[in-house]
Enzyme design. Structure first.
Site, mmCIF file in Angstrom:
data_model
loop_
_atom_site.group_PDB
_atom_site.id
_atom_site.type_symbol
_atom_site.label_atom_id
_atom_site.label_comp_id
_atom_site.label_asym_id
_atom_site.label_seq_id
_atom_site.Cartn_x
_atom_site.Cartn_y
_atom_site.Cartn_z
ATOM 1 N N CYS A 1 -0.471 4.133 2.109
ATOM 2 C CA CYS A 1 -0.254 3.957 3.546
ATOM 3 C C CYS A 1 1.212 4.208 3.913
ATOM 4 O O CYS A 1 1.508 4.857 4.907
ATOM 5 C CB CYS A 1 -0.594 2.536 3.998
ATOM 6 N N ASP A 2 2.129 3.651 3.133
ATOM 7 C CA ASP A 2 3.526 3.589 3.568
ATOM 8 C C ASP A 2 4.493 4.428 2.741
ATOM 9 O O ASP A 2 5.661 4.564 3.119
ATOM 10 C CB ASP A 2 3.998 2.116 3.537
ATOM 11 N N CYS B 1 0.834 -1.199 0.000
ATOM 12 C CA CYS B 1 0.000 0.000 0.000
ATOM 13 C C CYS B 1 0.873 1.255 0.000
ATOM 14 O O CYS B 1 1.376 1.667 1.047
ATOM 15 C CB CYS B 1 -0.943 -0.010 1.209
#
Ligand code: NDP
Length: 323
Positions: A144-145, A141
């Site tokens: 997300c990261d 992701c």
């Protein structure tokens, strides 16, 4: 011997969608019972810091956030249990729905909220899996990261719309994004507009006909060894982050076709609601969302599903009382 329990609201799955549904359903006095599944807390428990969930100015550890959601759900009256739904028998006419937990316990529920999420696919390579387990720079992701790799080199695998979107996202943070596409030039599966954007982006370097031999690094990503599947030539690419965007699998196998899904297994919900094709059965979170897949959007649809279930239940109970 089968052990039967009758309840108003069953929630299957314990990610942000399920817990938010639990909080709303409990506060609406529906006495929800949640079964967590094999991975209590869901996909977020495999992330380290969550920095994009509103309300946490310093970010929050994924596990800690899910633990907070569990505590909050229980404090308002939800019952959270460990167990996995193994079989369902939904009543198409909106009667009582039967769900078996771990092939043993039988739950009869007036409403069922499905929040079983989706599982990101990985390549399944040895060192990829080791580093993933270590939280050392393998991720599925970018939204997300990606932020943790600001100013650093990254690699992304995949050639669908997700891979293109994530490569473009990373390209705004990283000096170079190395994109590994296993098909030859022109063979990306993504929509033309996304492919055009990727190709036009100066700092995305596309490697055609290229597969990953394995991720490099001892506990932490230092790059990847790749092979050209036409020439057989191998090379090492140095990078700090290794992103995999080769698709997700929605966790709907246990439904055994009793709920309408799309061709890939994602549950189909009615427009602007979480209603499925079966009255009294609702779906929220990634199990019905292939586009956004964020904790905050999952929580939003979790809230919607509890509100939809509560309305359904009050209409049903008032009809029963009048009859
Ligand atoms: P897709 O299934 O569309 O694409 C998966 C990609 O991963 C393909 O390019 C495939 O390559 C590649 N791949 C699969 N396995 C491997 C492997 N082992 N090694 C290397 N590459 C591999 O998945 P997406 O998640 O991209 O998209 C799923 C659906 O969601 C699609 O319908 C997409 O259009 C949609 N979507 C829509 C968005 C939007 O509208 N904004 C955003 C994101 C997704 P190959 O082609 O060689 O098989």
């Amino acid at each position: 011997m089968s052990d039967i329990e009758k309840i108003h609201c069953l929630i299957i799955g314990s990610g942000p969608a399920g817990y938010t549904a639990a909080i709303y359903a409990a506060r609406a006095n529906m006495h929800p019972v949640m079964y967590t599944g094999m991975q209590p807390g869901g996909q977020l428990t495999t992330t380290t810091d969550v920095e994009n969930f509103p309300g946490y100015p310093d970010g929050v550890d994924g596990n800690a956030m899910m633990m907070d959601l569990k505590i909050q759900s229980e404090r308002v009256g939800a019952e959270v249990r460990f167990g996995t739904a193994s079989k369902v028998e939904f009543d198409k006419d909106g009667g009582t729905h039967k769900v078996w937990i771990d092939e043993e316990k039988e739950i009869h529920a007036e409403t069922v909220i499905i929040s079983t999420g989706a599982t990101a696919k990985y390549l399944g390579l040895d060192n990829e899996q080791k580093i993933l387990a270590n939280g050392g720079g393998v991720s599925a992701c970018a939204v997300c990261d990606g932020f943790f790799y600001k100013g650093k080199e990254t690699i992304i695998v995949g050639a669908g719309d997700s891979a293109c979107e994530e490569a473009l996202y990373l390209a705004n943070l990283c000096p170079t994004v190395h994109m590994l596409v296993r098909k030859p030039e022109g063979g990306m599966r993504a929509s033309k507009i996304m492919v055009d954007r990727v190709i036009a982006k100066d700092n995305i370097k596309v490697y055609w006909s290229t597969e990953t031999v394995d991720v490099l690094g001892d506990g932490v990503v230092t790059g990847a060894k790749v092979r050209n599947n036409v020439t057989g030539e191998e090379q090492d690419i140095a990078a700090d982050g290794f992103f995999v965007a080769i698709g997700h699998v929605p966790n709907t196998g246990f439904l055994d076709g009793q709920i309408t899904t799309d061709a890939d297994g994602y549950i189909t919900t009615e427009l602007s609601s979480t209603r499925t094709n079966v009255s009294g059965v609702f779906a929220c979170g990634d199990v019905q969302d292939r586009i956004y897949r964020q904790a905050v959007t999952a929580a939003g649809t979790g809230c919607m599903s509890a509100l939809d279930a509560e309305r359904y239940l009050s209409e049903k109970l008032s009809t029963v009382e009048v009859a």
